[in-house]
Design a protein around this motif. Structure first.
Motif, mmCIF file in Angstrom:
data_model
loop_
_atom_site.group_PDB
_atom_site.id
_atom_site.type_symbol
_atom_site.label_atom_id
_atom_site.label_comp_id
_atom_site.label_asym_id
_atom_site.label_seq_id
_atom_site.Cartn_x
_atom_site.Cartn_y
_atom_site.Cartn_z
ATOM 1 N N TRP A 70 94.440 49.615 88.436
ATOM 2 C CA TRP A 70 95.005 49.960 89.723
ATOM 3 C C TRP A 70 94.903 48.755 90.641
ATOM 4 C CZ3 TRP A 70 91.361 54.747 90.627
ATOM 5 C CH2 TRP A 70 91.712 55.784 89.755
ATOM 6 N N ARG A 71 95.870 48.637 91.528
ATOM 7 C CA ARG A 71 95.812 47.651 92.602
ATOM 8 C C ARG A 71 95.675 48.425 93.900
ATOM 9 N NH1 ARG A 71 99.401 45.006 96.037
ATOM 10 N NH2 ARG A 71 101.182 46.109 95.163
ATOM 11 N N VAL A 72 94.681 48.074 94.707
ATOM 12 C CA VAL A 72 94.441 48.791 95.965
ATOM 13 C C VAL A 72 95.562 48.455 96.939
ATOM 14 C CG1 VAL A 72 92.854 49.155 97.888
ATOM 15 C CG2 VAL A 72 91.940 48.732 95.584
ATOM 16 N N SER A 78 88.599 49.762 104.676
ATOM 17 C CA SER A 78 89.053 48.646 105.501
ATOM 18 C C SER A 78 90.438 48.933 106.052
ATOM 19 C CB SER A 78 89.100 47.361 104.663
ATOM 20 O OG SER A 78 89.640 46.312 105.413
ATOM 21 N N ASN A 79 90.669 48.553 107.295
ATOM 22 C CA ASN A 79 92.015 48.674 107.875
ATOM 23 C C ASN A 79 92.863 47.454 107.558
ATOM 24 O OD1 ASN A 79 91.555 51.201 109.036
ATOM 25 N ND2 ASN A 79 90.595 50.269 110.826
ATOM 26 N N GLU A 80 92.202 46.408 107.050
ATOM 27 C CA GLU A 80 92.910 45.185 106.689
ATOM 28 C C GLU A 80 93.523 45.337 105.296
ATOM 29 O OE1 GLU A 80 90.221 41.913 106.909
ATOM 30 O OE2 GLU A 80 89.435 42.549 108.850
ATOM 31 N N VAL A 81 94.513 44.516 105.008
ATOM 32 C CA VAL A 81 95.077 44.469 103.667
ATOM 33 C C VAL A 81 94.033 43.826 102.763
ATOM 34 C CG1 VAL A 81 96.903 43.498 102.220
ATOM 35 C CG2 VAL A 81 97.434 44.321 104.522
ATOM 36 N N VAL A 82 93.707 44.491 101.668
ATOM 37 C CA VAL A 82 92.719 43.951 100.735
ATOM 38 C C VAL A 82 93.421 43.555 99.444
ATOM 39 C CG1 VAL A 82 90.774 45.250 101.682
ATOM 40 C CG2 VAL A 82 92.157 46.269 99.874
ATOM 41 N N ASP A 83 92.894 42.564 98.790
ATOM 42 C CA ASP A 83 93.451 42.118 97.519
ATOM 43 C C ASP A 83 92.445 42.476 96.439
ATOM 44 O OD1 ASP A 83 94.989 40.927 95.571
ATOM 45 O OD2 ASP A 83 94.314 38.896 96.034
ATOM 46 N N GLN A 84 92.422 43.763 96.094
ATOM 47 C CA GLN A 84 91.433 44.260 95.147
ATOM 48 C C GLN A 84 92.110 44.989 93.991
ATOM 49 O OE1 GLN A 84 89.250 46.528 98.094
ATOM 50 N NE2 GLN A 84 87.625 44.996 98.132
ATOM 51 N N THR A 85 91.493 44.882 92.832
ATOM 52 C CA THR A 85 91.974 45.591 91.651
ATOM 53 C C THR A 85 90.832 46.385 91.045
ATOM 54 O OG1 THR A 85 91.506 43.706 90.224
ATOM 55 C CG2 THR A 85 93.748 43.887 91.087
ATOM 56 N N ILE A 86 91.191 47.481 90.417
ATOM 57 C CA ILE A 86 90.233 48.334 89.718
ATOM 58 C C ILE A 86 90.680 48.411 88.269
ATOM 59 C CG2 ILE A 86 89.348 50.686 89.491
ATOM 60 C CD1 ILE A 86 89.682 50.905 92.574
ATOM 61 N N THR A 87 89.749 48.153 87.355
ATOM 62 C CA THR A 87 90.055 48.219 85.929
ATOM 63 C C THR A 87 89.084 49.170 85.259
ATOM 64 O OG1 THR A 87 90.793 45.916 85.959
ATOM 65 C CG2 THR A 87 90.318 46.883 83.802
ATOM 66 N N TRP A 88 89.649 50.134 84.543
ATOM 67 C CA TRP A 88 88.887 51.071 83.728
ATOM 68 C C TRP A 88 89.164 50.705 82.264
ATOM 69 C CZ3 TRP A 88 86.166 54.825 86.367
ATOM 70 C CH2 TRP A 88 86.557 55.100 87.685
ATOM 71 N N THR A 89 88.143 50.320 81.514
ATOM 72 C CA THR A 89 88.310 49.999 80.103
ATOM 73 C C THR A 89 87.523 51.017 79.287
ATOM 74 O OG1 THR A 89 88.543 47.661 80.657
ATOM 75 C CG2 THR A 89 88.062 48.194 78.358
ATOM 76 N N LEU A 90 88.171 51.573 78.273
ATOM 77 C CA LEU A 90 87.599 52.630 77.437
ATOM 78 C C LEU A 90 87.428 52.117 76.013
ATOM 79 C CD1 LEU A 90 90.033 55.443 78.644
ATOM 80 C CD2 LEU A 90 87.790 54.868 79.604
ATOM 81 N N SER A 91 86.250 52.301 75.439
ATOM 82 C CA SER A 91 86.043 51.906 74.046
ATOM 83 C C SER A 91 85.083 52.877 73.359
ATOM 84 C CB SER A 91 85.538 50.466 73.946
ATOM 85 O OG SER A 91 84.406 50.275 74.765
ATOM 86 N N MET A 92 85.384 53.165 72.111
ATOM 87 C CA MET A 92 84.574 54.106 71.327
ATOM 88 C C MET A 92 83.196 53.523 71.052
ATOM 89 S SD MET A 92 85.976 57.047 70.549
ATOM 90 C CE MET A 92 84.885 57.581 69.252
ATOM 91 N N VAL A 93 82.187 54.390 71.175
ATOM 92 C CA VAL A 93 80.814 54.072 70.801
ATOM 93 C C VAL A 93 80.302 55.301 70.062
ATOM 94 C CG1 VAL A 93 78.502 53.532 71.631
ATOM 95 C CG2 VAL A 93 80.485 52.622 72.843
ATOM 96 N N GLU A 94 80.272 55.211 68.721
ATOM 97 C CA GLU A 94 79.907 56.341 67.865
ATOM 98 C C GLU A 94 80.805 57.535 68.200
ATOM 99 O OE1 GLU A 94 75.664 56.830 68.028
ATOM 100 O OE2 GLU A 94 75.327 54.758 67.406
ATOM 101 N N ASP A 95 80.229 58.647 68.678
ATOM 102 C CA ASP A 95 81.033 59.841 68.980
ATOM 103 C C ASP A 95 81.345 59.965 70.467
ATOM 104 O OD1 ASP A 95 78.470 60.417 69.836
ATOM 105 O OD2 ASP A 95 78.503 62.499 69.150
ATOM 106 N N SER A 96 81.182 58.875 71.208
ATOM 107 C CA SER A 96 81.368 58.886 72.656
ATOM 108 C C SER A 96 82.261 57.720 73.078
ATOM 109 C CB SER A 96 80.006 58.781 73.355
ATOM 110 O OG SER A 96 79.187 59.880 73.012
#
Length: 146
Positions: A70-72, A78-96
């Protein structure tokens, strides 16, 4: 600078990917009325305080069952324009699944940074609970008052 959180969730990457992209799922763990279409370029809108405050994120990247970015567009912190990104990375670990959260673009480690880091950690706990994984949560709630 970035906020970085990671957690193991007893769920599949596919199920977590749905929770990060589907309107109904986002609404549950983000605890806000939500408008979302799971397409690159679309805007996710979270409405807080009965619609008086809005947070908007543009979906900038989708890799099915692996990553969501996502890009904010409009921040609550903040009321100002922000240059922020959110990254969700998913990877298998055994059964989770390992859920790796990163929010990049912070200019300093100020009070807003600390507050938002805390809030994203809480949202991640809500995400984990929404997947039915309450292992650590139950032990946190059984605090000895002595």
């Amino acid at each position: 600078m970035e906020i970085h959180h990671a957690m193991i969730v007893r769920s599949s990457p596919s199920r977590l990917y749905q929770a990060l992209t589907q309107q109904r799922e986002l609404q549950v763990w983000m605890d806000a009325p939500t408008i979302a279409i799971p397409e690159v370029g679309s805007i996710i809108e979270f409405q807080y305080d009965q619609g008086r405050r809005t947070m908007k994120m543009e979906i900038s990247h989708l890799d099915v069952d692996k990553q969501v970015k996502w890009r904010v567009i409009q921040a609550l912190w903040s009321n100002e324009v922000v240059d922020q990104t959110i990254t969700w990375t998913l990877s298998m670990v055994e059964d989770s699944t390992l859920v790796d959260f990163r929010m990049e673009g912070w200019k300093s480690h100020d009070a807003a940074f600390a507050s938002i880091s805390y809030k994203w950690a809480l949202f991640m706990v809500r995400l984990k609970i929404s997947m039915g994984d309450t292992r650590e949560i139950a032990s946190l709630l059984s605090i000895d008052a002595n």
